[in-house]
Design a protein around this motif. Structure first.
Motif, PDB file in Angstrom:
ATOM      1  N   PRO A  20       7.366   0.639 139.886  1.00 57.55           N
ATOM      2  CA  PRO A  20       8.748   0.777 139.400  1.00 57.55           C
ATOM      3  C   PRO A  20       9.548   1.758 140.261  1.00 57.55           C
ATOM      4  O   PRO A  20       8.978   2.637 140.917  1.00 57.55           O
ATOM      5  N   GLU A  22      11.810   4.825 140.024  1.00 58.61           N
ATOM      6  CA  GLU A  22      12.123   5.902 139.072  1.00 58.61           C
ATOM      7  C   GLU A  22      12.336   7.198 139.824  1.00 58.61           C
ATOM      8  O   GLU A  22      11.406   7.643 140.530  1.00 58.61           O
ATOM      9  N   ARG A  57       8.148  -2.073 145.824  1.00 57.29           N
ATOM     10  CA  ARG A  57       8.923  -1.550 144.694  1.00 57.29           C
ATOM     11  C   ARG A  57       9.466  -2.706 143.870  1.00 57.29           C
ATOM     12  O   ARG A  57       9.719  -3.792 144.399  1.00 57.29           O
ATOM     13  N   ARG A  58       9.707  -2.430 142.561  1.00 58.08           N
ATOM     14  CA  ARG A  58      10.123  -3.501 141.661  1.00 58.08           C
ATOM     15  C   ARG A  58      11.630  -3.720 141.759  1.00 58.08           C
ATOM     16  O   ARG A  58      12.407  -3.326 140.879  1.00 58.08           O
ATOM     17  N   ASN A  83      13.309  -3.001 138.209  1.00 60.75           N
ATOM     18  CA  ASN A  83      12.375  -2.831 137.085  1.00 60.75           C
ATOM     19  C   ASN A  83      12.569  -3.916 136.018  1.00 60.75           C
ATOM     20  O   ASN A  83      12.745  -3.619 134.836  1.00 60.75           O
ATOM     21  N   GLY A 120      16.855  -5.317 132.879  1.00 58.33           N
ATOM     22  CA  GLY A 120      16.540  -4.417 133.979  1.00 58.33           C
ATOM     23  C   GLY A 120      17.765  -3.588 134.289  1.00 58.33           C
ATOM     24  O   GLY A 120      18.619  -3.378 133.401  1.00 58.33           O
TER      25      GLY A 120
END
Ligand code: NI
Length: 183
Positions: A20, A22, A57-58, A83, A120
């Motif tokens: 994710p 973040e 990465r998402r 995400n 998301g």
């Protein structure tokens, strides 16, 4: 901004689960997103996931207003989705041909949920929450699969429905479909 090399099936990174983002930092994400849009558009793709350019990465992007190659394709809003979470809205499954920029020259019939909700965040950290169906739903499911290391051939139920686009077209088995993320 630059066009990046798209990883192809066989590269083990395409089988990884991505992490994710973040926190969602617009400034830090901007170079990646610029490269993703450049790369997707250079390939006339309908979508692209960050791991396809080696960034685990998402993050996925997808959409276009018009695509001259697919005049009948419904427009899909140009979207950055970070995400993501997908929730099927019914059990209904639709089978259709798909392609992938990481599996060049191939097409296969892939089952996807016909209607989904996806949630998301965009590149500014603002929430996205949409209910979509058909082609839009297919593109989102395809791109988000990349974040879990799933390439569409892994979802083909009958491998007789997998082949080379040029041959499938010559044989009249498929016409170019809007569900391709490959030219
Ligand atoms: Ni793909």
């Amino acid at each position: 901004m630059s066009i990046r090399t798209i990883l192809k099936m066989g590269d083990p990174r395409l089988l990884e689960v991505s992490r994710p983002v973040e926190p969602i930092d617009s400034l830090a994400l901007a170079p990646l997103l610029n490269d993703m849009w450049d790369t997707m558009k250079a390939a006339n793709g309908a979508g692209l996931a960050a791991p396809q350019i080696g960034v685990m990465r998402r993050v996925v992007i997808f959409g276009y207003q018009t695509n001259p190659r697919y005049p009948d394709a419904p427009p899909v809003p140009e979207t950055v989705l970070i995400n993501p979470l997908i929730t099927p809205l019914s059990k209904a499954i639709e089978n259709d041909w798909e392609g992938c920029l990481s599996v060049p020259g191939m097409r296969g019939i892939v089952p996807r949920f016909e209607r989904i909700r996806y949630q998301g965040f965009d590149q500014y950290g603002q929430p996205i929450d949409r209910e979509v169906s058909g082609f839009h739903a297919r593109v989102v499911q395809h791109e988000c699969d990349h974040l879990d290391g799933i390439l569409y051939p892994l979802r083909i139920e009958d491998m007789r429905n997998f082949g080379y686009l040029d041959t499938l077209s010559e044989q009249g088995i498929i016409k170019l479909q809007p569900c391709d993320d490959e030219p």
